[in-house]
Write a protein that holds these residues in place. Structure first.
Motif, PDB file in Angstrom:
ATOM      1  N   VAL A 258       0.840  -1.201   0.000  1.00  0.00           N
ATOM      2  CA  VAL A 258       0.000   0.000   0.000  1.00  0.00           C
ATOM      3  C   VAL A 258       0.877   1.253   0.000  1.00  0.00           C
ATOM      4  CG1 VAL A 258      -1.951  -1.095   1.174  1.00  0.00           C
ATOM      5  CG2 VAL A 258      -0.168   0.021   2.537  1.00  0.00           C
ATOM      6  N   ASP A 259       0.283   2.367  -0.481  1.00  0.00           N
ATOM      7  CA  ASP A 259       0.982   3.656  -0.475  1.00  0.00           C
ATOM      8  C   ASP A 259       0.532   4.475   0.739  1.00  0.00           C
ATOM      9  OD1 ASP A 259      -1.555   4.615  -1.092  1.00  0.00           O
ATOM     10  OD2 ASP A 259      -1.082   5.090  -3.185  1.00  0.00           O
ATOM     11  N   ASP A 260       0.849   5.775   0.740  1.00  0.00           N
ATOM     12  CA  ASP A 260       0.503   6.632   1.883  1.00  0.00           C
ATOM     13  C   ASP A 260      -1.002   6.859   2.015  1.00  0.00           C
ATOM     14  OD1 ASP A 260       3.172   6.763   2.402  1.00  0.00           O
ATOM     15  OD2 ASP A 260       3.399   8.912   2.068  1.00  0.00           O
ATOM     16  N   GLU A 261      -1.764   6.560   0.950  1.00  0.00           N
ATOM     17  CA  GLU A 261      -3.222   6.618   1.055  1.00  0.00           C
ATOM     18  C   GLU A 261      -3.795   5.232   1.364  1.00  0.00           C
ATOM     19  OE1 GLU A 261      -5.225   8.730  -2.096  1.00  0.00           O
ATOM     20  OE2 GLU A 261      -3.527  10.087  -2.361  1.00  0.00           O
ATOM     21  N   LEU A 262      -2.888   4.316   1.710  1.00  0.00           N
ATOM     22  CA  LEU A 262      -3.248   2.935   2.035  1.00  0.00           C
ATOM     23  C   LEU A 262      -3.976   2.251   0.880  1.00  0.00           C
ATOM     24  CD1 LEU A 262      -4.118   3.868   5.671  1.00  0.00           C
ATOM     25  CD2 LEU A 262      -2.267   2.333   5.026  1.00  0.00           C
ATOM     26  N   HIS A 278       3.387  -1.350   4.265  1.00  0.00           N
ATOM     27  CA  HIS A 278       3.527   0.067   3.932  1.00  0.00           C
ATOM     28  C   HIS A 278       5.000   0.468   3.973  1.00  0.00           C
ATOM     29  CE1 HIS A 278       3.861   4.387   5.041  1.00  0.00           C
ATOM     30  NE2 HIS A 278       2.954   4.508   4.098  1.00  0.00           N
ATOM     31  N   ASP A 279       5.487   1.036   2.886  1.00  0.00           N
ATOM     32  CA  ASP A 279       6.877   1.494   2.811  1.00  0.00           C
ATOM     33  C   ASP A 279       7.845   0.374   3.207  1.00  0.00           C
ATOM     34  OD1 ASP A 279       8.804   3.383   2.212  1.00  0.00           O
ATOM     35  OD2 ASP A 279       8.820   4.248   4.231  1.00  0.00           O
ATOM     36  N   GLY A 280       7.516  -0.847   2.776  1.00  0.00           N
ATOM     37  CA  GLY A 280       8.366  -2.000   3.039  1.00  0.00           C
ATOM     38  C   GLY A 280       8.205  -2.615   4.411  1.00  0.00           C
ATOM     39  N   VAL A 281       7.326  -2.052   5.259  1.00  0.00           N
ATOM     40  CA  VAL A 281       7.215  -2.507   6.648  1.00  0.00           C
ATOM     41  C   VAL A 281       5.909  -3.262   6.879  1.00  0.00           C
ATOM     42  CG1 VAL A 281       7.142  -1.786   9.065  1.00  0.00           C
ATOM     43  CG2 VAL A 281       8.600  -0.555   7.445  1.00  0.00           C
ATOM     44  N   ASP A 294      -7.585   4.949  11.268  1.00  0.00           N
ATOM     45  CA  ASP A 294      -7.983   6.349  11.454  1.00  0.00           C
ATOM     46  C   ASP A 294      -7.654   7.192  10.221  1.00  0.00           C
ATOM     47  OD1 ASP A 294      -8.926   5.754  13.955  1.00  0.00           O
ATOM     48  OD2 ASP A 294      -7.200   6.563  15.040  1.00  0.00           O
ATOM     49  N   ALA A 295      -6.450   6.996   9.680  1.00  0.00           N
ATOM     50  CA  ALA A 295      -6.050   7.768   8.502  1.00  0.00           C
ATOM     51  C   ALA A 295      -6.936   7.449   7.302  1.00  0.00           C
ATOM     52  CB  ALA A 295      -4.578   7.487   8.172  1.00  0.00           C
ATOM     53  N   LEU A 296      -7.234   6.161   7.114  1.00  0.00           N
ATOM     54  CA  LEU A 296      -8.058   5.763   5.968  1.00  0.00           C
ATOM     55  C   LEU A 296      -9.493   6.261   6.137  1.00  0.00           C
ATOM     56  CD1 LEU A 296      -8.250   4.334   3.272  1.00  0.00           C
ATOM     57  CD2 LEU A 296      -8.648   2.181   4.485  1.00  0.00           C
ATOM     58  N   ALA A 297      -9.991   6.249   7.362  1.00  0.00           N
ATOM     59  CA  ALA A 297     -11.354   6.748   7.601  1.00  0.00           C
ATOM     60  C   ALA A 297     -11.461   8.209   7.180  1.00  0.00           C
ATOM     61  CB  ALA A 297     -11.718   6.590   9.081  1.00  0.00           C
ATOM     62  N   GLU A 298     -10.492   9.014   7.550  1.00  0.00           N
ATOM     63  CA  GLU A 298     -10.517  10.431   7.175  1.00  0.00           C
ATOM     64  C   GLU A 298     -10.462  10.589   5.655  1.00  0.00           C
ATOM     65  OE1 GLU A 298      -7.416  12.454   9.263  1.00  0.00           O
ATOM     66  OE2 GLU A 298      -8.124  11.750  11.226  1.00  0.00           O
ATOM     67  N   LEU A 299      -9.618   9.790   5.022  1.00  0.00           N
ATOM     68  CA  LEU A 299      -9.482   9.869   3.564  1.00  0.00           C
ATOM     69  C   LEU A 299     -10.783   9.479   2.868  1.00  0.00           C
ATOM     70  CD1 LEU A 299      -7.089  10.310   1.456  1.00  0.00           C
ATOM     71  CD2 LEU A 299      -7.112   7.830   1.258  1.00  0.00           C
ATOM     72  N   GLY A 305      -6.486  15.294   1.995  1.00  0.00           N
ATOM     73  CA  GLY A 305      -5.101  15.452   2.441  1.00  0.00           C
ATOM     74  C   GLY A 305      -4.662  14.416   3.460  1.00  0.00           C
ATOM     75  N   ALA A 306      -5.568  13.536   3.884  1.00  0.00           N
ATOM     76  CA  ALA A 306      -5.212  12.546   4.898  1.00  0.00           C
ATOM     77  C   ALA A 306      -4.191  11.552   4.342  1.00  0.00           C
ATOM     78  CB  ALA A 306      -6.456  11.801   5.367  1.00  0.00           C
ATOM     79  N   ARG A 307      -3.191  11.243   5.142  1.00  0.00           N
ATOM     80  CA  ARG A 307      -2.136  10.314   4.732  1.00  0.00           C
ATOM     81  C   ARG A 307      -1.677   9.496   5.928  1.00  0.00           C
ATOM     82  NH1 ARG A 307      -3.802  12.040   0.743  1.00  0.00           N
ATOM     83  NH2 ARG A 307      -2.765  12.839  -1.135  1.00  0.00           N
ATOM     84  N   TYR A 308      -1.154   8.304   5.629  1.00  0.00           N
ATOM     85  CA  TYR A 308      -0.490   7.490   6.647  1.00  0.00           C
ATOM     86  C   TYR A 308       0.988   7.443   6.291  1.00  0.00           C
ATOM     87  CZ  TYR A 308       1.106   3.511   9.368  1.00  0.00           C
ATOM     88  OH  TYR A 308       1.810   2.710  10.236  1.00  0.00           O
ATOM     89  N   THR A 309       1.840   7.888   7.204  1.00  0.00           N
ATOM     90  CA  THR A 309       3.273   7.963   6.891  1.00  0.00           C
ATOM     91  C   THR A 309       4.120   7.045   7.757  1.00  0.00           C
ATOM     92  OG1 THR A 309       3.457   9.884   8.366  1.00  0.00           O
ATOM     93  CG2 THR A 309       3.094  10.327   6.021  1.00  0.00           C
ATOM     94  N   GLY A 310       3.476   6.113   8.452  1.00  0.00           N
ATOM     95  CA  GLY A 310       4.231   5.162   9.269  1.00  0.00           C
ATOM     96  C   GLY A 310       3.973   5.367  10.749  1.00  0.00           C
ATOM     97  N   THR A 311       4.333   4.364  11.530  1.00  0.00           N
ATOM     98  CA  THR A 311       4.123   4.392  12.979  1.00  0.00           C
ATOM     99  C   THR A 311       5.416   4.020  13.691  1.00  0.00           C
ATOM    100  OG1 THR A 311       1.809   3.712  12.767  1.00  0.00           O
ATOM    101  CG2 THR A 311       2.829   3.391  14.913  1.00  0.00           C
ATOM    102  N   ARG A 312       5.735   4.790  14.703  1.00  0.00           N
ATOM    103  CA  ARG A 312       6.831   4.413  15.601  1.00  0.00           C
ATOM    104  C   ARG A 312       6.156   3.801  16.819  1.00  0.00           C
ATOM    105  NH1 ARG A 312      11.439   8.712  16.284  1.00  0.00           N
ATOM    106  NH2 ARG A 312      12.725   6.848  16.083  1.00  0.00           N
ATOM    107  N   SER A 313       6.092   2.505  16.823  1.00  0.00           N
ATOM    108  CA  SER A 313       5.241   1.815  17.794  1.00  0.00           C
ATOM    109  C   SER A 313       6.058   1.052  18.814  1.00  0.00           C
ATOM    110  CB  SER A 313       4.318   0.845  17.055  1.00  0.00           C
ATOM    111  OG  SER A 313       3.517   0.154  17.964  1.00  0.00           O
TER     112      SER A 313
END
Length: 405
Positions: A258-262, A278-281, A294-299, A305-313
């Motif tokens: 998936v991309d930043d718009e999932l 996402h982004d290889g992860v 949450d990001a996909l719901a907004e999109l 403009g909603a995007r998912y750019t990764g999580t530091r979890s």
């Protein structure tokens, strides 16, 4: 997308349910399709159900408005429909794959019967049915062998021990939870399990599952040593469920790409949670799944403009109740590289351990065992990636102040 487009979500785990709920709150209802007969539940808490601390009802998730039971067997991208095992066909404008992951079942001799089922007494530990089956089978004094010493294996071994089973945990690598923890923290986890009566064997490879009359009787190690077993729990990790995506011709590597718009390689199909890469992860954790939802719901609800750019979890294992509570948390890089600074505090009496790794004046990782009052503040310092003050005082304060905020 427009507000009258139909969103269909396949999967009723944390990611799928969170997405459906958030879309409903944003005025864009979604149809959720789930395979399991049970009400949607928080898979993270299954070990607490097995331990007897929670009933299945306690870990149920709030049911979304539109939920249908069924197994999706195929996706027709041209017609934008999904086919279900009962013969029904469901149309979509946007499809979301939240199919999660399956347990990894290693190629052990005797692990499957002739009709490709697990023998009586052998259990995976991934679903509510797995959990209920184990709960029904375990009894005080039962001999249980847990294969796998990661997060899932440790949780299962502890839960079975709390139910009175005689538990042996067999881990192929040299220490427990090696993906998340450093050697000192792994040692504390092993000590905790041992104090509960769990017999832990590391650097120990299982070769064979021995059955008599279709029921498990023992587990044989690579060195020929055999362990008697009334129960065997296979906890060797998980693998993303990507069969539907592959059959539909989507771009799949380890997970559904998936991309930043999932979005997948089909702009009308998205993927979130354990199945998404996402982004290889591949995260395989609850926090990224929820953030993706949450990001996909907004999109999908109209925020272009909603995007998912990764999580530091961070990974957190909280096992409370009974007389032996145990908490640990790990985030970022827990092993130092040459040139890194390491701050470590250990208290053998209290069984606590705290370690952080600092690189170029930035906190890059940490691991904490016991008394996690500081974990929130440390995680925020790590997530913010801001330079730490040069005198080191605030960092020591975070490590030593149990009320760290």
């Amino acid at each position: 997308m427009t507000s009258n487009e139909r969103v269909v979500v396949i999967g009723t785990g944390l990611a799928g349910v969170r997405l459906a709920r958030r879309l409903g709150e944003l005025g864009t209802p979604a149809l959720l399709i789930g395979e399991e007969e049970h009400r949607p539940y928080n898979r993270v808490l299954l070990a607490e159900v097995l331990a007897g601390r929670y009933s299945p009802e306690v870990i149920a998730l709030p049911a979304p408005a539109e939920l249908t039971r069924g197994r999706v067997t195929g996706i027709d991208r041209e017609r934008r429909t999904v086919a279900c095992a009962d013969g029904s066909v469901i149309a979509y404008d946007r499809l979301v794959l939240a199919t999660g992951s399956n347990p990894v079942l290693p190629p052990l001799r005797g692990l499957f019967t002739e009709d490709h089922r697990l023998p009586e007494g052998v259990h995976a530990f991934r679903t509510m049915d797995d959990c209920l089956g184990l709960s029904k089978a375990v009894r005080p004094g039962a001999k249980a062998v847990v294969i796998g010493g990661g997060l899932l294996g440790v949780s299962a071994a502890r839960a079975l021990a709390l139910r009175g089973a005689q538990v042996v945990l067999a881990q192929q690598s040299e220490r427990l939870m090696e993906r998340q923890l450093d050697p000192a923290a792994s040692k504390l986890v092993k000590r905790h399990l041992t104090e509960l009566g769990v017999e832990v064997h590391t650097e120990c490879r299982v070769r064979d599952v021995r059955c008599v009359g279709g029921a498990v009787r023992s587990v044989e190690m690579a060195d020929g040593y055999a362990l008697d077993a009334d129960l065997v729990v296979v906890a060797c990790g998980v693998r993303p469920r990507v069969g539907l995506a592959q059959a539909a011709g989507l771009d799949v590597r380890k997970g559904v790409v998936v991309d930043d718009e999932l979005r997948t390689s089909d702009p009308y199909i998205h993927a979130i949670g354990d199945c998404a890469q996402h982004d290889g992860v591949l995260y395989g954790l609850a926090t990224p799944a929820l953030e993706q939802a949450d990001a996909l719901a907004e999109l999908l609800a109209g925020d272009a403009g909603a995007r998912y750019t990764g999580t530091r979890s961070l990974t957190r294992l909280t096992l409370t109740g009974h007389d032996s509570p145990f908490d640990l948390a790990a985030f970022g890089e827990t092993e130092a590289l040459p040139g890194d600074d390491v701050v470590q505090l250990a208290d053998a009496t209290r069984g606590t351990y705290r370690k952080v790794v600092v690189r170029d004046d930035r906190l890059v990782g940490g691991v904490l065992v016991g008394e996690l009052g500081t974990v929130g503040a440390l995680a925020r310092a790590w997530e913010g990636a801001e330079p730490l003050p040069s005198d080191g005082g605030p960092l020591l304060h975070l490590l030593t102040n149990d009320g760290g905020s």
